[in-house]
Motif scaffolding. Structure first.
Motif, short mmCIF file in Angstrom:
data_model
loop_
_atom_site.label_atom_id
_atom_site.label_comp_id
_atom_site.label_asym_id
_atom_site.label_seq_id
_atom_site.Cartn_x
_atom_site.Cartn_y
_atom_site.Cartn_z
N TYR A 26 -0.59 1.05 5.94
CA TYR A 26 -1.26 1.56 4.76
C TYR A 26 -2.05 2.84 5.04
O TYR A 26 -2.43 3.54 4.10
N ASP A 195 3.28 -6.49 3.25
CA ASP A 195 2.63 -5.60 2.30
C ASP A 195 2.47 -6.30 0.95
O ASP A 195 2.97 -7.41 0.72
N LEU A 196 1.79 -5.64 0.02
CA LEU A 196 1.44 -6.25 -1.25
C LEU A 196 2.60 -6.35 -2.24
O LEU A 196 2.48 -7.04 -3.26
N VAL A 201 2.24 -12.55 -0.41
CA VAL A 201 0.86 -12.09 -0.31
C VAL A 201 0.21 -12.06 -1.70
O VAL A 201 -0.75 -12.78 -1.97
N THR A 202 0.78 -11.26 -2.58
CA THR A 202 0.14 -11.02 -3.88
C THR A 202 0.02 -12.28 -4.72
O THR A 202 -1.05 -12.56 -5.29
N VAL A 238 -0.46 -7.00 -8.23
CA VAL A 238 -0.58 -6.28 -6.96
C VAL A 238 -1.95 -5.62 -6.86
O VAL A 238 -2.60 -5.65 -5.81
N ALA A 241 -4.57 -8.24 -6.05
CA ALA A 241 -4.50 -8.62 -4.63
C ALA A 241 -5.01 -7.50 -3.74
O ALA A 241 -5.70 -7.74 -2.74
N ALA A 242 -4.69 -6.26 -4.10
CA ALA A 242 -5.16 -5.11 -3.31
C ALA A 242 -6.68 -5.02 -3.30
O ALA A 242 -7.29 -4.74 -2.27
N ILE A 245 -8.01 -7.73 -0.96
CA ILE A 245 -7.86 -7.34 0.44
C ILE A 245 -8.89 -6.27 0.81
O ILE A 245 -9.53 -6.34 1.88
#
Length: 260
Positions: A26, A195-196, A201-202, A238, A241-242, A245
């Motif tokens: 990222y 990754d997202l 993950v998301t 997304v 979730a971002a 994080i």
């Protein structure tokens, strides 16, 4: 009944390495497509990285050395599959097929998370803790057992005696401690090293957060390529979730304790 392991457990070290590599991606790409698998133990490590973002082996080696000093590591970096890359190039679309579940945390689960953090702050070494209605079991390496017994008089402390722990005693692999990371929300794929765009993950983060907000179980089904899930554009999920994080300090920090 719930198990919690701390960030020095070999499986969590593997998760942290994977998370740190995602953080690295990222830094060079706002929307990388990356998946990382890590296996470590007994002086050796294997790291496999599929990535659309440029990743330098030297940077990966520094991450591994920081978290597991002195091991010999084998690093393989390959590009993301060309067909998958083309399919995801234009829009933010779901990157996996799965079913996801979010569950409100119980008081028991909140308590074992609190206990794990308290012990780890005093003993930053490999440890595992279990709590149910009848038993509190504390297995903490490099610990003064008598001190732990004094603080937690009703606990079973190091039932097999003192131990050292770490990757010279055990091996660790990415996403092997999902119960510790997700409590009763365990369903689909793992949280770490991705990754997202990945639903693993998301959607795990989104379902978990929604369950805590509503106090009700949440179940979500998705297919790879979906652009709308649970009534929302996937890009919105997304972004949620971002933000989560970001709020905890990145993917490596997320890997330390998971969702609770």
């Amino acid at each position: 009944m719930i198990e919690k392991v701390n960030p020095a457990h070999p499986d969590k070290i593997a998760d942290r390495i994977a998370g740190a590599i995602v953080d690295l991606a990222y830094k060079t790409d706002d929307a990388p497509k990356i998946a990382v698998e890590v296996l470590i133990g007994h002086g050796y490590g294997h790291v496999v990285i599929e990535t659309s973002a440029p990743i330098d082996k030297t940077d990966v080696a520094f991450i591994v050395e920081r978290l597991t000093p002195g091991i010999r590591v084998f690093i393989q970096i390959v590009p993301q599959d060309v067909h998958l890359a083309e399919n995801q190039a234009k829009d933010i679309r779901c990157g996996d097929n799965s079913i996801f579940k979010g569950m409100p945390l119980t008081e028991e689960q909140k308590e074992i998370s609190k206990i794990a953090r308290e012990i780890y702050s005093a003993y930053p070494f490999d440890g595992k803790y279990i709590l149910d209605e009848a038993r509190l079991i504390l297995c903490q390496s490099h610990a003064a057992t008598s001190e732990l017994k004094q603080k937690y008089p009703h606990a079973e402390v190091n039932p097999l005696g003192d131990w050292t722990g770490g990757i010279d005693v055990d091996s660790g692999a990415t996403n092997r401690k999902l119960g510790s990371d997700m409590a009763d929300s365990v369903t689909g794929g793992g949280l770490h090293g991705k990754d997202l765009s990945k639903a693993d993950v998301t959607l795990n983060i989104y379902a978990f957060l929604k369950a805590q907000e509503t106090g009700e179980p949440v179940t979500i089904c998705c297919a790879i390529g979906d652009n709308t899930i649970d009534g929302h554009p996937y890009s919105e999920l997304v972004a949620i979730a971002a933000e989560y994080i970001k709020s905890i300090g990145g993917f490596e920090k997320f890997a330390e304790w998971g969702l609770f």
